[in-house]
Design an enzyme around this catalytic site. Structure first.
Site, mmCIF file in Angstrom:
data_model
loop_
_atom_site.group_PDB
_atom_site.id
_atom_site.type_symbol
_atom_site.label_atom_id
_atom_site.label_comp_id
_atom_site.label_asym_id
_atom_site.label_seq_id
_atom_site.Cartn_x
_atom_site.Cartn_y
_atom_site.Cartn_z
ATOM 1 N N SER A 41 37.868 62.745 33.682
ATOM 2 C CA SER A 41 38.669 61.725 34.524
ATOM 3 C C SER A 41 37.454 60.662 35.212
ATOM 4 O O SER A 41 37.735 59.845 35.780
ATOM 5 C CB SER A 41 39.413 62.471 35.757
ATOM 6 N N SER B 139 39.366 60.575 39.175
ATOM 7 C CA SER B 139 38.995 59.051 38.977
ATOM 8 C C SER B 139 39.028 58.561 40.593
ATOM 9 O O SER B 139 38.662 57.308 40.870
ATOM 10 C CB SER B 139 40.172 58.305 38.224
ATOM 11 N N GLU C 265 47.118 58.314 42.032
ATOM 12 C CA GLU C 265 46.518 59.091 40.838
ATOM 13 C C GLU C 265 47.446 60.347 40.934
ATOM 14 O O GLU C 265 47.534 60.808 42.225
ATOM 15 C CB GLU C 265 45.214 59.434 41.073
ATOM 16 N N ASP D 178 44.255 58.305 32.216
ATOM 17 C CA ASP D 178 43.039 58.002 32.429
ATOM 18 C C ASP D 178 42.372 58.736 31.039
ATOM 19 O O ASP D 178 41.533 58.302 30.305
ATOM 20 C CB ASP D 178 42.271 58.402 33.641
#
Length: 525
Positions: free
Chosen positions: A112, A175, A334, A380
């Site tokens: 990620s 991320s 996310e 991702d």
């Protein structure tokens, strides 16, 4: 000449030089040059900009949703689990979709951190690094400013936009970190981690410290997620009774409050505190709802102190959509629990989490205006989950056999993982496979049931298949087709006129009549 004009001139020159030449294999060393990735993205931008002949608005607002590990197989399985094979999630109803190649510079399968660096900074990097130049390897202690990559959050802030994010993960992990931090190692979430990596904490700031004191993170209007342990010192406990993990004696939560003295700043830890907020009276909102990652949606019971992602998104948008934010906003969301469920080989929890994610996205979509908002939903990284065999449409994808093996005569399940901890549950050394249906029946709680894993691992690995990108709003069509993952950041910049990209988009909006006139000349000459 601005940099976008320079790129166009350079591209024209390259096209001229390329006439009559043969394909040249890309050399590995070129991938370690950040300009290589930017040049590649700009070439594709100028190709795709001519796909439309209509006037397109500039994206005043930007929403980027990421379902970590939400591979296409995951979405397919989640459709069945959440309504049927022909179910369609809210993010699937966006007008455009494409496939992004996710490999890192040094790894065919990303994590990620590497993936987030690509789609948030516009440059591909090495495995495990956060917003660092591709010449930086994981674990290096050097923090050369020239090798620190800027993200879409920095570009948005420079354009006067309000910025914030919400996550089911630790706010310092995955991320998320690439939004605001630069780190040679994604594991360096607190100062103790940096020291354990052999680096000087005085010169290598940890990710949590950068969120609170960094030039980008300290400007965020809203931060919601988990991971209190990285913000508290070892001598203090959080509401769960567990001690913090910082060894520098710093309480970064208190430091955040002190840094916002004079502003209306609020720190919260429970869903009830979130629900009681009057966001019109708050300038900055910081919520850490768990010591670590937030629990799976399937494990959030009535009366839980943890908010659902849909609630965090709702209040995030209330913070960002205020009238005083005249230049618009950037919201990043996310859901890392999809990936974590796959890591445990528990597809039911992954599928339930997709529904949780889709509900949050649907909330955001309803609160947005597609005329001036670019909406993106993507994964991702992939997963190693596969859907195999020929199970009947009427069968239960998760509890019935997809077929029978011609080798050992035992049934097999339609869902399997390539790697993970469930290997020992379904296989025995010396005797081979166990009957998977008997294994499933021995676990009464369906949510805790696993699927077979071929290779034994403490945690399942990520998958390296292309990420699926869904998009609607201004310039969303540019995210159709196939492209490299780092192209997403450049499309966001181009569509929203940030990071010096406005001239390109503005020129295209104004040149429609010219293009139509030119087409007429071509047709009638």
């Amino acid at each position: 000449m601005n940099r976008w004009g320079a790129w166009e001139a350079l591209l024209s020159l390259l096209l001229i030089l390329a006439v009559g030449s043969s394909w040249i294999q890309v050399k590995g060393h070129e991938e370690h040059d950040a300009h290589y990735w930017k040049h590649m993205a700009h070439e594709l931008l100028y190709e795709k900009k001519d796909y439309t002949m209509q006037k397109i608005n500039i994206a005043k607002n930007i929403m980027v949703f990421v379902g970590a590990g939400m591979s296409q197989t995951t979405v397919t399985g989640a459709r069945y689990y959440n309504g049927g094979d022909n179910e369609t999630f809210a993010f699937e109803r966006l007008k455009w979709s494409g496939n992004a190649r996710t490999y890192c510079v040094d790894s065919r399968v990303p994590d990620s951190a590497c993936a987030g660096t690509a789609f948030l900074t516009g440059v591909k990097s090495n495995l495990g690094t956060v917003a660092m130049d591709p010449t930086v390897r994981r674990g290096e202690c050097a923090m050369d400013p020239a090798k620190q990559l800027a993200s879409i959050a920095k570009w948005a802030l420079e354009a006067g936009k309000a910025v914030g994010f919400a996550t089911t993960s630790r706010v310092t992990s995955g991320s998320n970190a690439a939004l605001y931090a630069n780190s040679p190692d994604s594991r360096w979430e607190n100062d103790a981690d940096v020291g354990a990596g052999g680096c000087n904490t005085a010169t290598v700031p940890d990710i949590a410290h950068q969120l609170i004191h960094g030039d980008i993170g300290k400007q965020f209007k809203v931060i919601l997620g988990g991971g209190r342990k990285h913000f508290l010192p070892t001598v203090e406990t959080d509401p769960s009774g567990q001690r913090g993990q910082r060894t520098d004696s710093k309480n970064l939560i208190n430091e955040w409050k002190q840094s916002k003295a004079g502003a209306n700043a609020t720190y919260i830890t429970t869903v009830n505190e979130l629900a009681s907020l009057d966001t019109s009276k708050i300038d900055y909102l910081f919520g850490l709802f768990d010591y670590d990652h937030l629990p799976f949606s399937a494990d959030i019971a009535n009366g839980s102190v943890t908010p659902a992602l849909v609630r965090m998104v709702h209040y995030s948008l209330e913070m960002l959509q205020k009238k005083e934010h005249t230049n618009g906003y950037l919201l990043f969301v996310e859901d890392g629990n999809i990936r974590r469920a796959h890591g445990q080989n528990k597809p039911r929890k992954a599928f339930d989490q997709v529904r949780h994610y889709a509900n949050a996205f649907n909330m955001a979509h309803m609160m947005a205006n597609e005329q001036n908002t670019l909406l993106i939903s993507m994964n991702d990284v992939g997963s190693t989950l596969t859907l195999s065999g020929y199970p009947a449409r009427s069968s239960d994808l998760l509890d019935t056999a997809a077929g029978t093996s011609s080798a050992d005569g035992l049934p097999y399940l339609g869902l399997t993982y390539a790697t993970g901890p469930a290997h020992s549950t379904y296989y025995r050394t010396g005797s081979g496979r166990l009957d998977p249906l008997e294994v499933l029946q021995s676990v009464p709680n369906g949510l805790e049931r696993t699927c077979p894993a071929l290779v034994p691992m403490a945690e399942g690995a990520d998958g390296g298949e292309d990420a699926t990108v869904y998009a609607s709003g201004p310039w969303a069509f540019m995210l159709s087709g196939g492209y490299e993952q780092h192209f997403v950041a450049h499309t966001i910049a181009f569509a929203s006129c940030i990071d010096g990209a406005c001239d390109g988009a503005a020129t295209l909006v104004l040149s429609t009549a010219t293009m139509m006139a030119a087409l007429g000349v071509r047709l009638f000459v």
